[in-house]
Scaffold this active site. Structure first.
Site, short mmCIF file in Angstrom:
data_model
loop_
_atom_site.label_atom_id
_atom_site.label_comp_id
_atom_site.label_asym_id
_atom_site.label_seq_id
_atom_site.Cartn_x
_atom_site.Cartn_y
_atom_site.Cartn_z
N GLU A 86 1.49 -4.31 23.44
CA GLU A 86 2.15 -3.01 23.63
C GLU A 86 1.70 -2.42 24.96
O GLU A 86 0.49 -2.41 25.21
CB GLU A 86 1.79 -2.05 22.49
CG GLU A 86 2.56 -2.37 21.24
CD GLU A 86 2.30 -1.40 20.10
OE1 GLU A 86 1.80 -0.28 20.35
OE2 GLU A 86 2.61 -1.75 18.97
N GLY A 140 0.85 -1.19 0.00
CA GLY A 140 0.00 0.00 0.00
C GLY A 140 0.89 1.24 0.00
O GLY A 140 2.05 1.19 -0.41
N ARG A 169 1.71 -3.56 12.67
CA ARG A 169 1.04 -3.84 13.94
C ARG A 169 1.75 -5.03 14.60
O ARG A 169 2.13 -6.00 13.92
CB ARG A 169 -0.44 -4.18 13.74
CG ARG A 169 -1.32 -2.96 13.44
CD ARG A 169 -1.44 -2.02 14.65
NE ARG A 169 -2.28 -0.86 14.42
CZ ARG A 169 -1.84 0.36 14.06
NH1 ARG A 169 -0.53 0.58 13.87
NH2 ARG A 169 -2.68 1.35 13.90
N HIS A 201 6.62 2.29 19.26
CA HIS A 201 5.57 2.65 18.29
C HIS A 201 5.64 4.15 17.93
O HIS A 201 4.69 4.90 18.16
CB HIS A 201 4.17 2.30 18.85
CG HIS A 201 3.13 2.12 17.79
ND1 HIS A 201 2.05 1.28 17.93
CD2 HIS A 201 2.98 2.71 16.56
CE1 HIS A 201 1.29 1.35 16.84
NE2 HIS A 201 1.84 2.21 16.00
#
Ligand code: DGY
Length: 325
Positions: free
Chosen positions: A266, A157, A237, A285
């Site tokens: 996380e 993407g 992710r 992150h």
């Protein structure tokens, strides 16, 4: 006229927050940590809009707790696996996200991780701080080359393609696996199946959304198909990588190294065996965390929220089917 009531689940950058505050009556969650589920259920009661983060689960229970006046959910992230979108659609609630604007920042960071892991930057830094640097060493902390190496991109993407552009600048060969995305003739990248990608890549970079099909896509079986010099980078992710299988692959030398911006769960638990490994880089992150990008994310999240409150179409709507009736 009274302003619409909204719950904003964290302090977002001032640029977007000030717009929300101008237009809305804001209940702002000011803690560093996310509101608990119980707090979320309580604070959404009666609001017209919700501006949430990827750490907040939005589902039927939460939407019903908010009540039928809820007009819009705006996620301050491009990923929206925290939101059960069909639950919002079923209630006619448009959901917004922040696509496009974090593509470059995320790809820059993924490439930084790729290079940091390949050239052992973090290990080198730890080595110096531990007082181990005694002299220049001909074989000290040898790493990988990038020119001519193969980068395998999983998920082609916006961010995957931006990664391919960066890799071209380093004269890497780029292959990708994405059964849903048509080839892009402007990019020097070859579409392959997952088996080929795993078998041929010196670097594997994950850019796929979290879906039932991508959950633990990287597992004991897939690691076994990778090259022993391969380096895994994950900025998508955490749940796409099975942490136990990653530990075993890194520990046994089945793959050379990994660099994670995202983990499952996380934050990564401090007793995770992964943290004992020298050949792992882990950061909290932050791939989209450039000042300008986060400003733009806050503005887009504010724009989606305010549009929804005005009854206008969200500029970036995940579930445009809510407008079809
Ligand atoms: C996102 O937006 O989905 C990223 O994970 C955080 O910016």
């Amino acid at each position: 006229m009274s302003k619409p009531k909204v719950f904003v689940t964290r302090i977002i950058p001032e640029k977007g927050l000030s717009q929300v505050q101008q237009f809305c009556d804001v209940d702002l969650w000011t803690d560093e940590l996310p509101p608990s589920r119980a707090v979320m259920l309580e604070r959404v009661r009666g609001v017209d809009g919700l501006l949430c983060l990827l750490t907040d689960r939005v589902d039927a229970e939460l939407l019903d707790a908010a009540g039928p006046q809820l007009k819009v959910v705006s996620n301050h992230a491009v990923g929206f696996d925290n939101i059960v979108v069909p639950d919002a659609t079923a209630r006619g609630i448009p959901v917004g996200n922040t696509p496009g604007i974090l593509t470059d920042a995320t790809a820059d960071f993924a490439f930084a991780l790729l290079m940091a892991a390949g050239r052992r930057v973090v290990e080198g830094e730890r080595y110096v701080r531990a007082g181990k640097w005694k002299t220049w060493g001909p074989s000290l902390l040898l790493g990988a080359d990038f020119v001519g190496a193969t980068l395998g991109i999983v998920g082609f993407g916006r961010i995957g393609k931006a990664m391919a552009r960066r890799a071209s600048g380093f004269d890497m060969r780029v292959i990708y696996f994405d059964p849903l995305t048509p080839p892009d003739p402007a990019l020097n990248a070859q579409s392959v199946d997952m088996e080929t990608l795993l078998a041929e890549s010196d670097f594997v970079s994950l850019h796929t959304p979290l879906l039932p099909e991508t959950h633990h896509l990287m597992n004991a079986e897939t690691f076994a198909k990778m090259k022993p010099n391969a380096i895994l980078v994950n900025t998508s992710r955490g749940q796409i990588v099975d942490p136990q299988a990653l530990y075993e692959a890194l520990k046994s030398g089945q793959i050379a190294a990994a660099a994670l911006d995202v983990t499952e769960p996380e934050p990564i638990p401090m007793d995770s065996p992964l943290l004992e490994l020298e050949n792992l880089i882990v950061v909290p992150h932050i791939a989209s965390a450039s000042t300008t990008t986060r400003d733009k994310m806050s503005l887009m999240a504010a724009a989606n929220l305010i549009a929804g409150l005005k009854g206008e179409r969200l500029p970036t709507c995940i579930n445009p089917e809510v407008y079809k009736e």
